[in-house]
Write a protein that holds these residues in place. Sequence first.
Motif, PDB file in Angstrom:
ATOM      1  N   GLU A 239      48.880 -23.937  56.099  1.00 35.37           N
ATOM      2  CA  GLU A 239      47.507 -23.670  55.385  1.00 35.37           C
ATOM      3  C   GLU A 239      47.116 -24.957  54.600  1.00 35.37           C
ATOM      4  OE1 GLU A 239      47.950 -18.934  53.935  1.00 35.37           O
ATOM      5  OE2 GLU A 239      47.690 -20.718  52.663  1.00 35.37           O
ATOM      6  N   GLU A 240      46.002 -25.540  54.882  1.00 32.25           N
ATOM      7  CA  GLU A 240      45.463 -26.623  54.472  1.00 32.25           C
ATOM      8  C   GLU A 240      45.224 -26.668  53.061  1.00 32.25           C
ATOM      9  OE1 GLU A 240      42.012 -28.053  56.651  1.00 32.25           O
ATOM     10  OE2 GLU A 240      42.781 -27.512  58.501  1.00 32.25           O
ATOM     11  N   GLN A 241      45.754 -27.619  52.312  1.00 32.25           N
ATOM     12  CA  GLN A 241      45.586 -27.799  50.899  1.00 32.25           C
ATOM     13  C   GLN A 241      44.454 -28.824  50.395  1.00 32.25           C
ATOM     14  OE1 GLN A 241      49.442 -29.136  49.449  1.00 32.25           O
ATOM     15  NE2 GLN A 241      50.441 -26.995  49.675  1.00 32.25           N
TER      16      GLN A 241
ATOM     17  N   GLN B 192      42.487 -31.581  50.526  1.00 32.66           N
ATOM     18  CA  GLN B 192      42.587 -32.533  51.571  1.00 32.66           C
ATOM     19  C   GLN B 192      41.953 -33.854  51.000  1.00 32.66           C
ATOM     20  OE1 GLN B 192      40.752 -30.979  54.854  1.00 32.66           O
ATOM     21  NE2 GLN B 192      42.094 -29.244  55.357  1.00 32.66           N
TER      22      GLN B 192
ATOM     23  N   SER C 150      41.846 -35.768  56.988  1.00 34.33           N
ATOM     24  CA  SER C 150      42.136 -34.504  56.255  1.00 34.33           C
ATOM     25  C   SER C 150      43.499 -34.292  56.435  1.00 34.33           C
ATOM     26  CB  SER C 150      41.116 -33.374  56.907  1.00 34.33           C
ATOM     27  OG  SER C 150      39.936 -33.485  56.923  1.00 34.33           O
TER      28      SER C 150
ATOM     29  N   SER D 287      47.640 -32.391  55.151  1.00 35.47           N
ATOM     30  CA  SER D 287      48.182 -31.285  54.514  1.00 35.47           C
ATOM     31  C   SER D 287      49.746 -31.458  54.724  1.00 35.47           C
ATOM     32  CB  SER D 287      47.832 -30.132  55.359  1.00 35.47           C
ATOM     33  OG  SER D 287      48.426 -28.735  54.965  1.00 35.47           O
ATOM     34  N   ASN D 288      50.436 -30.816  53.692  1.00 38.11           N
ATOM     35  CA  ASN D 288      51.798 -30.964  53.694  1.00 38.11           C
ATOM     36  C   ASN D 288      52.282 -29.565  54.236  1.00 38.11           C
ATOM     37  OD1 ASN D 288      51.286 -29.383  51.529  1.00 38.11           O
ATOM     38  ND2 ASN D 288      52.208 -30.743  50.000  1.00 38.11           N
TER      39      ASN D 288
ATOM     40  N   LEU E  96      52.887 -35.952  55.390  1.00 31.86           N
ATOM     41  CA  LEU E  96      51.382 -35.299  55.505  1.00 31.86           C
ATOM     42  C   LEU E  96      50.980 -35.131  56.681  1.00 31.86           C
ATOM     43  CD1 LEU E  96      50.055 -37.111  52.314  1.00 31.86           C
ATOM     44  CD2 LEU E  96      50.641 -34.767  52.328  1.00 31.86           C
TER      45      LEU E  96
ATOM     46  N   SER F  88      51.497 -36.228  49.115  1.00 31.51           N
ATOM     47  CA  SER F  88      50.278 -35.486  48.642  1.00 31.51           C
ATOM     48  C   SER F  88      49.198 -36.309  48.789  1.00 31.51           C
ATOM     49  CB  SER F  88      50.473 -35.099  47.037  1.00 31.51           C
ATOM     50  OG  SER F  88      50.396 -36.510  46.181  1.00 31.51           O
TER      51      SER F  88
END
Length: 465
Positions: A368-370, A372, A382, A384-385, A397, A429
């Motif tokens: 799920e994209e945090q 960005q 964009s 995401s981890n 990432l 992050s």
Amino acid sequence: MLRTKLIRIALTCSLLVLFTVGQALAELPKLADLAEKAGPAVVNIFTETIPKQQQQPRTQRNIPRGTPFDDFFDQFDQFFNRDPQQQQRSRSLGSGFLISADGYILTNNHVVEKADRINVKLQKGEKTIAAKVIGTDPETDLALIKIDNGSSLPYLKLGDSAKMRVGDWIMAIGNPFGLSHTVTAGIISAKGRVIGAGPYDDFIQTDASINPGNSGGPLLNLDGEVIGINTAIVSSGQGIGFAIPSNIAKEVVAQLKSKGKVRRGMMGVTIQSIDENTAKALGLSSTHGALVSQVSPGSPAEKAGIVSGDVITEVNGQAVTDSHELTARIGTMAPGDTVSATVLRKGQTKTVKVTLTERDPKKLGKAEEQDQGDESSTLGMSLSNVDPRNGRPVDGLLVVNVAPGSPAAEVGIRRGDVLVEVNQRPVGSVADVAQIVNKEGKANGAVLVLIKRQGQPVFRSIPVQ
């Protein structure tokens, strides 16, 4: 009176033109003697390859003779011109030249590669002579074969390709399109060409006509010495051919003759050249050197203390211009040799000793994209981890999108890449990335990022406005 003066001037100009043309013609090389002398040492090479899976003969079909099925297969073979008693073979033509009186012949690896039978025909010979492969080196596209003619044979000497200059006259002899012993002439157009044929590219470029079938033939200087082995052409161009320098061939021939193969040293690093943006990101004053993107576990480089992100600037006291030069230089050294490498790491220079091992081409190269972040802080990526495909954390990432026209897109970053480091520091992050970009990136004009693409590490330098 005026007319007489004009006639005199015209005659003087004509004589001057004739003198100039005559002088130019006198400076052109006379190639007939060279062709006559070198020709007997150039050979035509005929290869034959038999497919591994031959058509099964009728007697092996396990079908009783005289049955309808037997008649059917006979008609099938005749219709498609498949004679079960004849094996279907592929044949090819190439060139080569004798390098010793006892029958050693130098040619290209691609001329004899995978051939089941190799036959050679001499210039004045009426019959072909069977040849055997002594050794091949696919990485330089050279091969050494041998014939036994029972007599002393004419041969050519390998000259010093390093002495040749751009603009020097040369001659090529070969078997283009099966036209035996065709002679063409021209000049050296360039040296040191890298055309993507292999890790040791260092081709001589020439405008002498080279066509299919010329492969493996000699490129001669005016003294009759071989200074290149004709190897490649640009099919869409005219007057653009490439030859392997004789100095490379000398090293390869010596090993093929004694060992049947070429043994080369290896450090165990994946390297890449440095562009202007990478130099900015690393704080380098020039683009010289080779950037280490990966160090193989247990390799000589790892044992010597080289790490990813190091820039190798010298080997044995000689400057390294780029990654290609480093690969070529290490390739001339033998397994077991110890080299002194100068590396630049985060502004500090150190020297390490690396004992080389043997290079094995077969083992190389093979959420799920945090939050960005905004595009300015992540250069259009964009991030995401978490991998959205399986919900698992990413070591780094994951690039889930790249804005078209963004700095990241311009240097080839794409969706699915994993961002591991920025300016040689691990990032976990978006905040980590934004901090380095906004501080160091804007100060230096670029950042160096390490990504993993399908498991392979790659450095990219991204400009920062």
